[in-house]
Structure formats: structure tokens, C-alpha cells
Design a protein around this motif. Structure first.
Motif, PDB file in Angstrom:
ATOM      1  N   VAL A  97      37.579  51.994  31.617  1.00 34.32           N
ATOM      2  CA  VAL A  97      38.988  51.819  32.364  1.00 34.32           C
ATOM      3  C   VAL A  97      39.332  52.973  33.427  1.00 34.32           C
ATOM      4  CG1 VAL A  97      41.296  52.102  32.101  1.00 34.32           C
ATOM      5  CG2 VAL A  97      40.124  50.505  30.518  1.00 34.32           C
ATOM      6  N   ASP A  99      41.768  54.935  36.129  1.00 28.57           N
ATOM      7  CA  ASP A  99      42.988  54.771  36.835  1.00 28.57           C
ATOM      8  C   ASP A  99      43.124  55.121  38.480  1.00 28.57           C
ATOM      9  OD1 ASP A  99      44.156  54.398  34.334  1.00 28.57           O
ATOM     10  OD2 ASP A  99      44.183  56.669  33.996  1.00 28.57           O
ATOM     11  N   GLY A 101      44.954  53.394  40.621  1.00 28.99           N
ATOM     12  CA  GLY A 101      46.112  53.432  41.026  1.00 28.99           C
ATOM     13  C   GLY A 101      46.276  51.909  42.081  1.00 28.99           C
ATOM     14  N   GLU A 103      47.458  48.254  41.941  1.00 26.85           N
ATOM     15  CA  GLU A 103      48.314  47.930  41.020  1.00 26.85           C
ATOM     16  C   GLU A 103      48.428  46.243  41.723  1.00 26.85           C
ATOM     17  OE1 GLU A 103      52.259  49.562  41.148  1.00 26.85           O
ATOM     18  OE2 GLU A 103      51.247  51.440  40.539  1.00 26.85           O
ATOM     19  N   PRO A 134      46.792  44.618  37.377  1.00 24.56           N
ATOM     20  CA  PRO A 134      46.835  45.655  36.757  1.00 24.56           C
ATOM     21  C   PRO A 134      48.389  46.207  36.279  1.00 24.56           C
ATOM     22  CG  PRO A 134      45.364  46.198  38.638  1.00 24.56           C
ATOM     23  CD  PRO A 134      46.288  44.766  38.704  1.00 24.56           C
ATOM     24  N   ASN A 137      50.483  51.792  36.338  1.00 23.19           N
ATOM     25  CA  ASN A 137      49.684  52.885  36.390  1.00 23.19           C
ATOM     26  C   ASN A 137      48.268  52.541  37.191  1.00 23.19           C
ATOM     27  OD1 ASN A 137      48.173  51.751  34.481  1.00 23.19           O
ATOM     28  ND2 ASN A 137      48.521  53.210  32.944  1.00 23.19           N
ATOM     29  N   GLY A 138      47.951  51.338  37.459  1.00 23.20           N
ATOM     30  CA  GLY A 138      46.964  50.867  38.260  1.00 23.20           C
ATOM     31  C   GLY A 138      45.603  50.912  37.404  1.00 23.20           C
ATOM     32  N   ARG A 139      45.572  50.703  36.036  1.00 24.69           N
ATOM     33  CA  ARG A 139      44.628  51.137  35.124  1.00 24.69           C
ATOM     34  C   ARG A 139      43.614  49.667  35.753  1.00 24.69           C
ATOM     35  NH1 ARG A 139      44.471  53.003  29.880  1.00 24.69           N
ATOM     36  NH2 ARG A 139      44.159  50.707  29.076  1.00 24.69           N
ATOM     37  N   THR A 141      39.386  47.740  35.047  1.00 25.08           N
ATOM     38  CA  THR A 141      38.447  48.079  34.500  1.00 25.08           C
ATOM     39  C   THR A 141      37.112  47.713  35.485  1.00 25.08           C
ATOM     40  OG1 THR A 141      37.063  47.401  32.578  1.00 25.08           O
ATOM     41  CG2 THR A 141      38.001  45.666  34.012  1.00 25.08           C
TER      42      THR A 141
END
Ligand SMILES: Nc1nc2c(ncn2[C@@H]2O[C@H](COP(=O)(O)OP(=O)(O)OP(=O)(O)O)[C@@H](O)[C@H]2O)c(=O)[nH]1
Ligand SMILES: [Zn+2]
Length: 229
Positions: A97, A99, A101, A103, A134, A137-139, A141
Motif C-alpha cells: 500500500v 500513501d 495522496g 483520491e 481510494p 488519505n489516498g492509500r 495499492t
């Protein structure tokens, strides 16, 4: 499901899953007659080899003749690959994953898949389209992980509906995205080479979770997934 003018199936009218994850609804992937064993069991190569030899005998063949002597072992090796998803939790692929950002919607379309119909142990094959929005928090994969997820659930005795739900539910569980859409289009050889004998007929299934259930969001995803942009 009818084919669209460009030859792709017309998936525009498909309804999604009726409810949101976490609302107490039981999904086909985790309960009822469609449930699969939750604890992976080690693959029994010798057991499969013996069963294939018995199968050859039962259909009237001589499993010891030259051409067939290596077949039970060959099939056992082949089934280890075809059913490799039985010895893993495919959702674990989503542990990668990042982060970053982002979205907005992420869509991977035309992921090829080969699976085995659990009713006839004959292949069904086609493509999966996978999309998600996502978490805030924009996580996200890794892109390859979406294909690995599809492959993990496809490489099992399956029905297409459960395959579709399992992919969607794994994304919900591991990425906590705001929305998910999964569409699977496949031809089942049990409908082509035997039985009703309708080669070329494709079955389309969908699973929709979270904000992807909103008509406008789903329409945007559908247009991107089916190439009508
Ligand atoms: N819903 C669903 N049905 C499937 C899938 N794969 C195969 N089937 C169906 O499973 C059904 C099994 O029906 P049965 O009547 O028990 O078996 P059968 O006599 O071999 O049926 P026919 O295929 O119609 O000859 C068939 O209608 C298949 O088309 C799948 O992924 N999802
Ligand atoms: Zn079948």
C-alpha cells in the motif's frame, strides 16, 4: 447480456450489490453454500495423481498405455498451478500500500483471467475490470496487485458470482476505499463444449461497494471500464 455495438458486452444496465460493506449484510463470498474453505490446505499431488488415474480407468482408458503413462503426474502438476489460489489468501497481495495522496478513481481493465467452474471442473475465461476510489488519505495499492488479486481468486474451483464478490470484498477489507467496482466477463466452456452448447455466449457479473453505488460515480466508472470515453 447483449453485446454492445463495438463488440464489448453492454454492461451499462447492471445493478450492483444491494448494500454497503459493514452493514451486517452477508456476502456470497463469506457464507452460505458458496463458501470456500477459509484455512488453506496443502496441495495433495499424489492424491490428484491417483484420482486422475482412476478417472482414466473410469472413462474406459488404459492409463498404462504409452501416451497416458505420464498423464496423471502431468495433470497433478498442472492442477497445482490451476488451483494455486487454494493455498494462499489472495487479499494478502494488497499489503503493498502506498500513501500517494491520490483520491480519485483507479481502474484496471481487461485483466485476463482463467478459472475453473466448480460445477463441471471445466474452464471459464475472460477478463476482469477492477476499480476503486481510494480512502481519503489516498492509500492505493500497486497496480500489479489488482491482477494478482484476480488471479488468486480465479485459481480455485469457482462460480463467477463468488469470484466477482471476493475481489470486491478483499479490496474493501484491505484498502478501506470509498468505493469499489468489479466486473467480470467470461465464457464458460461448460456452456460451450457440452450441455447447452452455446459457444461465444459471455456472462457478465458485477459487484459494487460503497460510493461506487451512486449512479453518477458508477456511470463514470462504467464508461472508463468499457472504453466508452
Ligand atoms: N450461477 C452460475 N452458474 C454456473 C456457473 N458455472 C456454471 N454454472 C451453471 O451451473 C449449472 C449446473 O446445473 P445442473 O443442472 O446441476 O448441471 P447440468 O445438468 O450439467 O446442467 P447443464 O449445464 O445445463 O447441462 C448450469 O446451469 C451451469 O451453466 C457460474 O459461475 N455461476
Ligand atoms: Zn460449469
Amino acid at each position: 447480456m447483449t453485446a454492445g455495438q463495438d463488440g464489448r458486452p453492454d454492461v451499462s444496465g447492471i445493478a450492483g450489490s444491494p448494500s454497503e460493506p459493514g452493514d451486517g449484510t452477508t456476502y456470497a463470498s463469506d457464507a452460505g453454500p458458496l463458501r470456500q474453505p477459509s484455512v488453506p490446505r496443502p496441495y495433495d499431488h499424489d492424491g490428484v495423481r491417483r484420482a486422475v488415474r482412476d478417472l482414466l480407468l473410469a472413462v474406459g482408458e488404459d492409463p498404462d498405455r504409452d501416451g497416458l503413462a505420464g498423464t496423471p503426474d502431468r495433470v497433478a502438476r498442472s492442477f497445482a498451478e490451476i488451483f494455486a489460489g487454494m493455498s494462499e489468501d489472495p487479499a494478502d497481495h494488497l499489503d503493498a500500500v502506498f500513501d500517494i495522496g491520490h483520491e480519485e478513481m483507479v481502474l484496471a481493465r481487461d485483466i485476463p483471467l482463467y478459472s475453473m467452474c466448480e460445477h463441471h471442473l471445466l474452464p471459464f475465461h475472460g477478463v476482469a475490470h477492477v476499480g476503486y476510489i481510494p480512502a481519503e488519505n489516498g492509500r492505493v495499492t500497486g497496480l500489479s496487485k489488482l491482477a494478482r488479486l484476480v488471479e488468486g481468486y480465479a485459481r480455485r474451483p469457482q462460480v463467477q458470482e463468488r469470484l466477482t464478490s471476493q475481489i470486491a470484498d478483499a479490496l474493501v477489507a484491505r484498502l478501506q476505499p470509498r468505493g469499489v467496482i468489479v466486473i467480470v466477463e467470461a465464457e464458460h466452456l461448460c456452456m460451450s463444449m457440452r450441455g447447452v452448447r452455446k459457444p461465444g455466449s459471455r456472462t457478465v457479473t458485477s459487484a459494487v461497494r460503497g460510493t461506487m453505488r451512486r449512479a453518477a460515480t458508477r456511470a463514470e466508472a462504467m464508461s472508463l471500464l468499457t472504453g466508452r470515453v
